[in-house]
Motif scaffolding. Structure first.
Motif, PDB file in Angstrom:
ATOM      1  N   GLY A 158      -1.420  53.868  51.699  1.00 12.64           N
ATOM      2  CA  GLY A 158      -1.075  54.867  50.556  1.00 12.64           C
ATOM      3  C   GLY A 158      -2.315  55.099  49.586  1.00 12.64           C
ATOM      4  N   LEU A 159      -2.971  54.134  49.207  1.00 11.77           N
ATOM      5  CA  LEU A 159      -3.844  54.362  48.267  1.00 11.77           C
ATOM      6  C   LEU A 159      -5.165  54.962  48.995  1.00 11.77           C
ATOM      7  N   ALA A 160      -5.311  54.866  50.535  1.00 16.09           N
ATOM      8  CA  ALA A 160      -6.325  55.657  51.165  1.00 16.09           C
ATOM      9  C   ALA A 160      -5.856  56.947  51.370  1.00 16.09           C
ATOM     10  N   ALA A 161      -4.412  57.466  51.445  1.00 16.83           N
ATOM     11  CA  ALA A 161      -4.064  58.749  51.643  1.00 16.83           C
ATOM     12  C   ALA A 161      -4.460  59.360  50.356  1.00 16.83           C
ATOM     13  N   LEU A 162      -4.007  58.839  48.956  1.00 13.17           N
ATOM     14  CA  LEU A 162      -4.581  59.491  47.803  1.00 13.17           C
ATOM     15  C   LEU A 162      -6.022  59.712  47.527  1.00 13.17           C
ATOM     16  N   LEU A 163      -6.775  58.746  48.130  1.00 14.30           N
ATOM     17  CA  LEU A 163      -8.249  58.856  47.803  1.00 14.30           C
ATOM     18  C   LEU A 163      -8.777  60.025  48.621  1.00 14.30           C
ATOM     19  N   VAL A 164      -8.213  60.079  49.973  1.00 10.51           N
ATOM     20  CA  VAL A 164      -8.716  61.234  50.761  1.00 10.51           C
ATOM     21  C   VAL A 164      -8.373  62.547  50.271  1.00 10.51           C
ATOM     22  N   ILE A 165      -7.005  62.760  50.022  1.00 10.81           N
ATOM     23  CA  ILE A 165      -6.735  63.768  49.178  1.00 10.81           C
ATOM     24  C   ILE A 165      -7.389  64.272  48.043  1.00 10.81           C
ATOM     25  N   ALA A 166      -7.801  63.073  47.085  1.00 11.13           N
ATOM     26  CA  ALA A 166      -8.604  63.403  45.928  1.00 11.13           C
ATOM     27  C   ALA A 166      -9.966  63.954  46.195  1.00 11.13           C
ATOM     28  N   THR A 167     -10.718  63.177  47.326  1.00 12.38           N
ATOM     29  CA  THR A 167     -12.084  63.589  47.605  1.00 12.38           C
ATOM     30  C   THR A 167     -12.105  64.712  48.544  1.00 12.38           C
ATOM     31  N   PHE A 168     -11.467  64.742  49.669  1.00 10.84           N
ATOM     32  CA  PHE A 168     -11.679  65.625  50.517  1.00 10.84           C
ATOM     33  C   PHE A 168     -11.255  67.132  50.487  1.00 10.84           C
ATOM     34  N   PHE A 169     -10.108  67.250  49.968  1.00 13.60           N
ATOM     35  CA  PHE A 169      -9.560  68.467  49.649  1.00 13.60           C
ATOM     36  C   PHE A 169     -10.173  69.463  48.578  1.00 13.60           C
ATOM     37  N   PRO A 170     -10.444  68.792  47.557  1.00 20.11           N
ATOM     38  CA  PRO A 170     -11.157  69.608  46.745  1.00 20.11           C
ATOM     39  C   PRO A 170     -12.707  69.551  46.844  1.00 20.11           C
ATOM     40  N   ARG A 171     -13.153  68.945  47.917  1.00 21.39           N
ATOM     41  CA  ARG A 171     -14.661  69.070  48.377  1.00 21.39           C
ATOM     42  C   ARG A 171     -15.313  68.444  47.275  1.00 21.39           C
ATOM     43  N   ALA A 172     -15.266  67.034  47.327  1.00 27.00           N
ATOM     44  CA  ALA A 172     -16.083  66.100  46.369  1.00 27.00           C
ATOM     45  C   ALA A 172     -17.526  65.951  46.908  1.00 27.00           C
ATOM     46  N   PRO A 173     -18.538  65.575  46.241  1.00 28.24           N
ATOM     47  CA  PRO A 173     -19.895  65.587  46.597  1.00 28.24           C
ATOM     48  C   PRO A 173     -19.939  64.495  47.831  1.00 28.24           C
ATOM     49  N   ARG A 174     -20.823  64.845  48.575  1.00 22.93           N
ATOM     50  CA  ARG A 174     -20.722  64.190  50.007  1.00 22.93           C
ATOM     51  C   ARG A 174     -20.976  62.705  49.776  1.00 22.93           C
ATOM     52  N   ALA A 175     -21.528  62.188  48.776  1.00 17.96           N
ATOM     53  CA  ALA A 175     -21.521  60.425  48.638  1.00 17.96           C
ATOM     54  C   ALA A 175     -19.965  59.894  48.453  1.00 17.96           C
ATOM     55  N   GLU A 176     -19.379  60.762  47.629  1.00 19.73           N
ATOM     56  CA  GLU A 176     -18.020  60.285  47.555  1.00 19.73           C
ATOM     57  C   GLU A 176     -17.094  60.568  48.801  1.00 19.73           C
ATOM     58  N   MET A 177     -17.294  61.517  49.377  1.00 16.83           N
ATOM     59  CA  MET A 177     -16.540  61.532  50.645  1.00 16.83           C
ATOM     60  C   MET A 177     -17.125  60.423  51.554  1.00 16.83           C
ATOM     61  N   VAL A 178     -18.297  60.181  51.600  1.00 18.52           N
ATOM     62  CA  VAL A 178     -18.781  59.149  52.624  1.00 18.52           C
ATOM     63  C   VAL A 178     -18.395  57.976  52.320  1.00 18.52           C
ATOM     64  N   PHE A 179     -18.397  57.567  50.855  1.00 14.96           N
ATOM     65  CA  PHE A 179     -17.525  56.162  50.679  1.00 14.96           C
ATOM     66  C   PHE A 179     -16.146  56.041  50.862  1.00 14.96           C
ATOM     67  N   THR A 180     -15.478  57.210  50.478  1.00 11.17           N
ATOM     68  CA  THR A 180     -14.095  57.076  50.869  1.00 11.17           C
ATOM     69  C   THR A 180     -13.847  57.183  52.253  1.00 11.17           C
ATOM     70  N   ALA A 181     -14.664  57.483  53.293  1.00  9.99           N
ATOM     71  CA  ALA A 181     -14.436  57.459  54.703  1.00  9.99           C
ATOM     72  C   ALA A 181     -14.676  56.245  54.993  1.00  9.99           C
ATOM     73  N   VAL A 182     -15.695  55.333  54.315  1.00 10.35           N
ATOM     74  CA  VAL A 182     -16.116  54.190  54.640  1.00 10.35           C
ATOM     75  C   VAL A 182     -14.939  53.220  54.315  1.00 10.35           C
ATOM     76  N   ALA A 183     -14.160  53.324  53.407  1.00  8.73           N
ATOM     77  CA  ALA A 183     -13.138  52.648  52.840  1.00  8.73           C
ATOM     78  C   ALA A 183     -12.023  52.898  53.677  1.00  8.73           C
ATOM     79  N   VAL A 184     -11.557  54.150  54.223  1.00 10.77           N
ATOM     80  CA  VAL A 184     -10.504  54.405  55.099  1.00 10.77           C
ATOM     81  C   VAL A 184     -10.846  53.840  56.529  1.00 10.77           C
TER      82      VAL A 184
END
Length: 161
Positions: A64-90
């Motif tokens: 559930g937390l991973a889904a929320l984090l993906v929504i918060a970082t990928f859909f508004p298109r956060a900086p690449r570093a934020e998306m990469v670290f989110t992807a690592v956690a997922v």
């Protein structure tokens, strides 16, 4: 290509989710789990069963937390570093859920059933992945906080501390 978001709300959500998740991760994996095995009156089989149930429930919460984090970082298109670290956690959650936790569950079942098992690298791998996940969550939280302007506020500047 979609432009990066300048709306602060997704960054606030990403910072909140990543840091809450980090706190839960530290509490479950790096505090409660090791301490449980140091309790002299707690039998190994009981400790293993409690651990299995704990990690099963925590894994569901992490999805559930991973889904929320993906929504918060990928859909508004956060900086690449934020998306990469989110992807690592997922990715770590995925590896744990689909490979490592099932293997560890089978080992727990065998120990509870009384079967002697040789040592394996699975618990070490789980601990290493938890550390990687923790670092990724810290990084997501810091990137999101910096995007929110946290570092530029007078109360957060070294002279104001």
């Amino acid at each position: 290509m979609l432009p990066r978001s300048t709306d602060p709300f997704p960054d606030a959500v990403a910072a909140f989710v990543s840091l809450v998740w980090l706190g839960m991760l530290l509490g479950v994996s790096f505090l409660a789990t090791p301490v449980k095995f140091q309790a002299p009156s707690l039998e190994l089989t009981v400790a293993l069963e409690v651990g299995r149930v704990t990690f099963d429930i925590f894994s569901r919460i992490e999805w559930g937390l991973a889904a929320l984090l993906v929504i918060a970082t990928f859909f508004p298109r956060a900086p690449r570093a934020e998306m990469v670290f989110t992807a690592v956690a997922v990715l770590v959650v995925s590896i744990q859920a689909f490979w490592l936790l099932p293997v560890l569950d089978m080992r727990v079942e065998a120990v509870i059933a009384g079967a002697p098992l040789p040592p394996s690298m699975h618990h070490g791998a789980h601990a290493a992945l938890e550390a990687v996940k923790a670092v990724a969550l810290v990084a997501v939280g810091l990137v999101a906080l910096f995007r929110l302007g946290w570092r530029d506020r007078p109360e957060n500047v070294a002279g104001g501390l």
